[in-house]
Design a protein around this motif. Structure first.
Motif, PDB file in Angstrom:
ATOM      1  N   TYR A   1      -1.229   7.224  -2.145  1.00 14.60           N
ATOM      2  CA  TYR A   1      -2.588   6.971  -1.657  1.00 14.60           C
ATOM      3  C   TYR A   1      -3.122   5.592  -2.074  1.00 14.60           C
ATOM      4  O   TYR A   1      -4.265   5.257  -1.762  1.00 14.60           O
ATOM      5  CB  TYR A   1      -3.544   8.049  -2.184  1.00 14.60           C
ATOM      6  CG  TYR A   1      -3.170   9.435  -1.724  1.00 14.60           C
ATOM      7  CD1 TYR A   1      -3.530   9.894  -0.463  1.00 14.60           C
ATOM      8  CD2 TYR A   1      -2.436  10.270  -2.552  1.00 14.60           C
ATOM      9  CE1 TYR A   1      -3.175  11.155  -0.033  1.00 14.60           C
ATOM     10  CE2 TYR A   1      -2.070  11.545  -2.137  1.00 14.60           C
ATOM     11  CZ  TYR A   1      -2.442  11.979  -0.869  1.00 14.60           C
ATOM     12  OH  TYR A   1      -2.083  13.237  -0.450  1.00 14.60           O
TER      13      TYR A   1
ATOM     14  N   GLN B   1      -4.249   1.935  -2.118  1.00 13.53           N
ATOM     15  CA  GLN B   1      -4.683   1.073  -1.021  1.00 13.53           C
ATOM     16  C   GLN B   1      -5.336  -0.188  -1.569  1.00 13.53           C
ATOM     17  O   GLN B   1      -5.370  -0.422  -2.774  1.00 13.53           O
ATOM     18  CB  GLN B   1      -5.662   1.823  -0.111  1.00 13.53           C
ATOM     19  CG  GLN B   1      -6.920   2.297  -0.815  1.00 13.53           C
ATOM     20  CD  GLN B   1      -7.907   2.936   0.141  1.00 13.53           C
ATOM     21  OE1 GLN B   1      -8.512   2.258   0.971  1.00 13.53           O
ATOM     22  NE2 GLN B   1      -8.061   4.250   0.014  1.00 13.53           N
TER      23      GLN B   1
ATOM     24  N   PHE C   1       0.821  -1.202   0.000  1.00 15.17           N
ATOM     25  CA  PHE C   1       0.000   0.000   0.000  1.00 15.17           C
ATOM     26  C   PHE C   1       0.859   1.257   0.000  1.00 15.17           C
ATOM     27  O   PHE C   1       2.032   1.242   0.354  1.00 15.17           O
ATOM     28  CB  PHE C   1      -0.918   0.013   1.226  1.00 15.17           C
ATOM     29  CG  PHE C   1      -1.789  -1.217   1.352  1.00 15.17           C
ATOM     30  CD1 PHE C   1      -2.178  -1.927   0.223  1.00 15.17           C
ATOM     31  CD2 PHE C   1      -2.209  -1.670   2.584  1.00 15.17           C
ATOM     32  CE1 PHE C   1      -2.978  -3.060   0.320  1.00 15.17           C
ATOM     33  CE2 PHE C   1      -2.996  -2.796   2.705  1.00 15.17           C
ATOM     34  CZ  PHE C   1      -3.379  -3.494   1.570  1.00 15.17           C
TER      35      PHE C   1
ATOM     36  N   GLY D   1      -5.402  -0.916   7.285  1.00 10.77           N
ATOM     37  CA  GLY D   1      -6.850  -0.922   7.089  1.00 10.77           C
ATOM     38  C   GLY D   1      -7.545  -1.767   8.143  1.00 10.77           C
ATOM     39  O   GLY D   1      -6.939  -2.649   8.768  1.00 10.77           O
TER      40      GLY D   1
ATOM     41  N   ASN E   1     -12.854   1.059  -4.765  1.00  8.41           N
ATOM     42  CA  ASN E   1     -11.422   1.365  -4.897  1.00  8.41           C
ATOM     43  C   ASN E   1     -10.709   0.361  -5.806  1.00  8.41           C
ATOM     44  O   ASN E   1      -9.597  -0.087  -5.522  1.00  8.41           O
ATOM     45  CB  ASN E   1     -10.738   1.396  -3.525  1.00  8.41           C
ATOM     46  CG  ASN E   1     -11.382   2.381  -2.579  1.00  8.41           C
ATOM     47  OD1 ASN E   1     -11.892   3.408  -2.992  1.00  8.41           O
ATOM     48  ND2 ASN E   1     -11.371   2.061  -1.297  1.00  8.41           N
TER      49      ASN E   1
ATOM     50  N   ASN F   1       0.474   6.736   2.571  1.00  8.84           N
ATOM     51  CA  ASN F   1      -0.621   7.326   3.344  1.00  8.84           C
ATOM     52  C   ASN F   1      -1.761   6.344   3.637  1.00  8.84           C
ATOM     53  O   ASN F   1      -2.759   6.736   4.241  1.00  8.84           O
ATOM     54  CB  ASN F   1      -1.190   8.536   2.589  1.00  8.84           C
ATOM     55  CG  ASN F   1      -0.149   9.618   2.378  1.00  8.84           C
ATOM     56  OD1 ASN F   1       0.790   9.743   3.158  1.00  8.84           O
ATOM     57  ND2 ASN F   1      -0.308  10.405   1.322  1.00  8.84           N
ATOM     58  N   ASN F   2      -1.613   5.105   3.197  1.00  4.71           N
ATOM     59  CA  ASN F   2      -2.692   4.120   3.408  1.00  4.71           C
ATOM     60  C   ASN F   2      -2.119   2.748   3.737  1.00  4.71           C
ATOM     61  O   ASN F   2      -2.507   1.742   3.145  1.00  4.71           O
ATOM     62  CB  ASN F   2      -3.571   4.006   2.153  1.00  4.71           C
ATOM     63  CG  ASN F   2      -4.574   5.125   2.034  1.00  4.71           C
ATOM     64  OD1 ASN F   2      -5.268   5.461   2.988  1.00  4.71           O
ATOM     65  ND2 ASN F   2      -4.647   5.728   0.861  1.00  4.71           N
ATOM     66  N   LYS F   3      -1.234   2.688   4.699  1.00  7.70           N
ATOM     67  CA  LYS F   3      -0.572   1.430   5.007  1.00  7.70           C
ATOM     68  C   LYS F   3      -1.467   0.448   5.762  1.00  7.70           C
ATOM     69  O   LYS F   3      -1.279  -0.760   5.665  1.00  7.70           O
ATOM     70  CB  LYS F   3       0.694   1.687   5.836  1.00  7.70           C
ATOM     71  CG  LYS F   3       1.865   2.246   5.035  1.00  7.70           C
ATOM     72  CD  LYS F   3       2.364   1.239   4.013  1.00  7.70           C
ATOM     73  CE  LYS F   3       3.587   1.745   3.250  1.00  7.70           C
ATOM     74  NZ  LYS F   3       3.976   0.834   2.151  1.00  7.70           N
TER      75      LYS F   3
END
Length: 971
Positions: A637, A639, A555, A562, A672, A558-560
């Protein structure tokens, strides 16, 4: 998971038989009011450690549940009485990080026992699940090629750019699905509901397949199984014979021979064999299971072969006081293959007057349009081999800290090493200088190594307070995947005998000034924390909630991380007092509902990073230096693809549970989605960036029914039915930052001609639409007529792209299977049917080779081109050839006699010391297909992915009817 005390345990042994004293294999033996239990082995024996002296519950499909409380005797003889009890049977279902009684499951999970899987010489074990799980599509478009693997898709396609294959978990850890012998499988559980698969986070969106393999038993047991099988081509395409070719093809050239090229490149039949030897035994504290197998199979083509050796060892150790348990699994496998050379496609188009051999006895040379090589020569002379080594290892240590508290640490490693070896000799006719070739042989090697490492730490706690029951789980997971590749190639080795073993001796790379080699390495890591709580009240009301917090190196910055929550609930309505009046006909009814968020991170490593690549060489100070620059745009970004899943369903049992089943309705919204969008240069280094863009929605209904139609002393007949619908749409191609086009074009159709795109997936339109011209028939000149955008009829060669429209869909509206199992005394017979309905197939072979308009004197054609009963024979005008239209769409609906197995089992009394039982069996697969499709077997045309209903080119591999004969001996 079992909970044990430190008190002295008691070993309970026994044998379970039916009323005729026949041992029953796979009987569930469970300690009453406990989750601890086991199963009987193939001889009906079981061993169980019982620290509580509680009653034992014996359950088996088709027999009444039996409860026995052991007294002083720890060697039991248990007889089960025939009676179909459906859901009264205690069936342990794997739910991910644990098991549950089937009646306690709150999400959509399908459990399949090994005895219910299809028998056959399958390339991979999951082909045995075909038709057994509603909503699971399993296809192998080259089933008679031993190196061809099945494609699995659960509840429709779920991505535009990421992987769509389910996650495979073998004995609790990710493993190689092709490193399992089907004879070693105990059961397969398919997690279909989002609440079930959410516990696996970013790997759960495509569903999860949990495979449980055999483990050790107390009683010593040995089994040997051998089978031999033959594959015969079926549903073959028919091309013109020499006589018809010369008579019907204008300007046909006669080279003087009479060759049936399809027959020449086909093994008729191909042969294979498989041997499996299994051992199990030990004590209550230490037991083992071991299996070794050998397989050797040929493909229908002349080149494809696969020879493999494999094994699996499972070892179990429990300490004397029951405080800890150690489990160890090791599974090595070695395979040597020679891959398919693609000769069938060439055989379809070759002039039947061309010879295989020339006047000297060597291979005949020919080259040109539609005849670029001699496929018999290519299959027998060109080498394309693979040497594969696999090793799956895992170990688990469980500490039973309290009666209701334990913790388990599992470590695992999976190694997959593959060496690909290629060689084209200088003697190949198209290489020889006399035939205007370059005279050089070509050799290559490629080494690929994949290593997966897993570490998981799980704690379990249970608590029972009156009618309230709690089961809690918390865990940590670490997963790392590392891939390495090295390849080298060269040309012009001094001797063909070197093959790929002396690449440095070739002069070509040196003369050209290139290295002829390359290498790469990449890896990714997942780390997760997860938990789950299961609550039930009086075994009547059930509630399950879970959460997984997971991060991935794939990822963006900024989106490591979830979060993947899930919640599900179930209500056993049949246990309510107000349902007592229905108990005579409605024995079991449970409503379920589940919601879960899943993820998909199955895309390339480093996709979110800016990578660098070579941009050529430039001279500097008397030498050459390589120029490097950005080869990929960065996306901090990026993800996971996010799946939002909702499922409602019910499970039921009717008429004393002689009829049971389940019904599910599901929706899944995948957001996404990974997609490449065009971006400006500058500020970007490249013109495309991988982003999360778009939304896809799946919905459908699944039904499964099992019925015991006949039950008598000597005869039984069981019926099973599975069916499902699926509607799949791309609802958006945009997000807040990027706006994509409102459609996605499929792959372009290959030459000859410039056909263009065959399919288009548009916003809010069902996936699989064929986007072509709409046919208006054929005029008096034999030219294809079509409708333009204004509805007027025009010649197809006068139409434009603006006249194209949606003309049909390649995604089946309904798929179903029907199984019949008969038993008469020692005989058993199973008949399985399977079908797909409500979809179209684009007949690629007819488009390229099936009309008189394609005749040019060089290529052969299908016999349907001149069959007056075929509509393709009307297309005689070459002006409208290679133009895509629905004229070539045909109904893909089919019903297939998929599998018929007949067996006879003879069991021997304990006084006979040589064997416990002998079983002989015969199986036929793909016996016959009922269909209106004229392009071969419709089941060989993919119906998975974004572009179902076509093969995209002449990649023909014949379907096969398989006959298998086997012998199984238990010692």
């Amino acid at each position: 998971m079992s909970f044990m005390t430190f008190a002295q345990t008691k070993k309970i042994r026994g044998i379970v038989t039916d009323e005729n004293n026949n041992p029953l294999s796979g009987v569930s033996v469970k300690i009453q009011e406990s989750i601890k239990g086991t199963f009987t082995d193939s001889s009906g024996n079981f061993t169980l450690e019982d620290p509580t002296s509680a009653a034992l519950v014996f359950s088996y499909i088709g027999y009444a549940d039996t409860i026995i409380k052991p007294t002083g005797n720890t060697l039991l003889k248990v007889i089960l009485r025939s009676q179909n009890n459906g859901l009264k049977t205690v069936t342990l279902v794997s739910i991910g990080y644990g098991t549950l009684d089937k009646k306690e499951v709150t999400s959509a999970i399908t459990h399949v026992d090994a005895k219910d899987m299809l028998i056959g010489a399958n390339n991979d074990p999951l082909m045995g699940l075909q038709g057994k799980v509603a909503g699971l599509t399993i296809q192998n478009t080259g089933s008679a090629n031993p190196n061809s693997s099945a494609t699995l898709q659960l509840r429709g396609v779920s991505s535009m750019g990421a992987g769509t294959t389910p996650l495979y978990i073998i004995d609790g850890v990710p493993g190689n699905i092709d490193n399992i012998n089907q004879d070693a499988i105990v059961s397969v559980d398919v997690l279909k509901g989002g609440a079930a698969s959410a516990i696996y986070g970013t790997r759960g969106s495509n569903g999860v397949v949990l495979i449980t393999t055999k483990s050790g038993t107390l009683n010593s047991s040995t089994m040997y199984d051998v089978n031999a099988f033959w594959n015969f081509p079926t549903n073959q395409l028919q091309v013109l014979s020499k006589a018809d070719y010369l008579a019907k093809i204008p300007n046909a050239v006669d080279f003087g021979s009479n060759t049936d090229w399809l027959k020449a490149v086909t093994r008729q039949p191909s042969f294979g064999q498989k041997h499996t030897l299994q051992f199990s035994g030990g004590s209550a504290k230490d037991n083992f299971f071991a299996t070794i197998d050998y397989g050797d199979a040929q493909g229908l083509d002349l080149r494809a072969t696969k020879q493999q050796y494999g094994g699996r060892l499972s070892f179990n150790h429990t300490s004397g006081n029951g405080f800890f348990n150690v489990k160890l699994n090791i599974a090595p496998r070695i395979a040597n293959t020679n891959t398919n050379g693609g000769g069938f496609g060439a055989a379809l188009v070759l002039n039947p007057t061309l010879p295989i051999y020339d006047s000297t006895g060597g291979y005949a040379f020919f080259n040109g349009a539609f005849a670029y090589n001699n496929p018999v020569e290519a299959a027998k002379v060109i080498l394309n081999k693979q040497q594969i080594k696999e090793l799956d290892m895992n170990a688990a240590v469980t500490l039973n800290i309290l009666k209701n508290l334990n913790t388990t640490v599992t470590i695992g490693q999976t190694n997959f090493d593959m060496k690909t070896l290629g060689f084209t000799p200088s003697t190949l006719t198209t290489v020889q200088v006399v035939n205007s070739g370059n005279g050089r042989n070509v050799a290559s090697q490629k080494q690929e190594n994949t290593t997966q490492k897993t570490l998981e730490w799980v704690g379990n706690y249970s608590l029972n307070i009156h009618k309230h029951s709690f089961k809690a789980l918390a865990g940590y997971s670490y997963y790392n995947n590392n891939y390495q590749e090295f390849d080298a190639n060269n040309e012009g080795m001094p001797f063909d005998a070197f093959q790929w073993n002396n690449l440095g001796s070739g002069l070509y790379n040196q003369e050209l000034g290139v290295t002829g080699m390359g290498s790469t390495q990449k890896s990714n890591t997942l780390i997760a924390f997860f938990g789950r709580v299961i609550y039930d009240y009086g075994k009547k009301y059930f509630l399950t909630a879970s959460l997984r917090h997971e991060g991935s190196t794939r990822f963006g910055t900024n989106n490591k991380w979830g979060d993947f929550p899930a919640v599900s609930a179930a209500w056993n309505v049949s246990d309510e007092s107000f349902m007592r009046g229905t108990s005579k006909w409605l024995n079991y009814l449970k409503f379920r509902a589940d919601y879960g968020v899943t993820g998909n991170q199955d895309f390339d490593d480093y996709t979110s990073l800016q990578t660098y690549g070579g941009y050529g060489y430039y001279p500097y100070d008397g030498t050459y230096l390589q120029d490097y620059g950005p080869s990929q745009n960065v996306n901090p970004y990026l993800q996971w693809e996010k799946g939002i899943n909702f499922n409602v369903g019910l499970d039921f049992g009717l008429l004393n549970n002689r009829v049971s089943g389940s019904l599910n309705y599901y929706t899944r919204k995948n957001k996404n989605l990974l997609y490449k969008v065009s971006v400006p240069i500058p500020p970007n280094a490249q013109s495309n960036t991988e982003v999360n863009l778009g939304t896809m929605v799946n919905s459908g209904i699944e039904i499964s029914i099992n019925a015991a139609l006949v039950r008598s002393k000597n005869f039984s007949w069981d019926l099973s039915f599975n069916g499902n619908t699926n509607s799949n749409k791309l609802t958006s191609f945009s997000n807040q930052l990027y706006s994509g086009v409102p459609y996605l074009n499929g792959p372009g159709m290959p030459a000859p001609g410039s056909p263009g795109y065959l399919q288009r997936d548009s916003e809010n339109v069902r996936i699989g639409e064929f986007y072509t011209l709409k046919s208006a028939g054929v005029d008096s000149t034999g030219a294809l007529q079509v409708y333009n955008a204004a509805g007027e009829i025009i010649p197809a060669n006068k139409a434009s792209n603006s006249d194209k429209r949606n003309v049909g869909n390649g995604l089946p509206k309904f798929m179903a299977s029907l199984g019949n199992d008969f038993k008469y005394k020692n005989w058993d017979l199973s008949i399985a049917l399977r079908g797909a309905f409500g979809y179209k197939i684009f007949n690629v072979n007819a488009f390229y080779l099936g009309t008189p308009a394609q005749q040019n004197g060089a290529a052969n054609l299908l016999t349907s081109a001149f069959d007056k009963k075929s509509r393709y024979s009307k297309l005689t005008n070459p002006k409208t050839v290679a133009i895509l239209s629905d004229y070539f769409l045909e109904p893909g609906d089919f019903v297939k006699i998929d599998n018929v197995s007949l067996g006879y089992t003879k069991r021997f009394s304990s006084n006979f010391h040589a064997f416990r039982s002998i079983r002989v069996y015969a199986t036929a697969r793909n016996l016959h297909t009922f269909t209106k499709y004229t392009g071969g077997d419709p089941d060989a045309v993919p119906t998975t992915g974004l572009w179902p209903g076509t093969n995209y080119g002449i990649g023909y591999y014949p379907a096969a009817l398989q006959l298998l004969f086997g012998l199984q001996i238990h010692f």
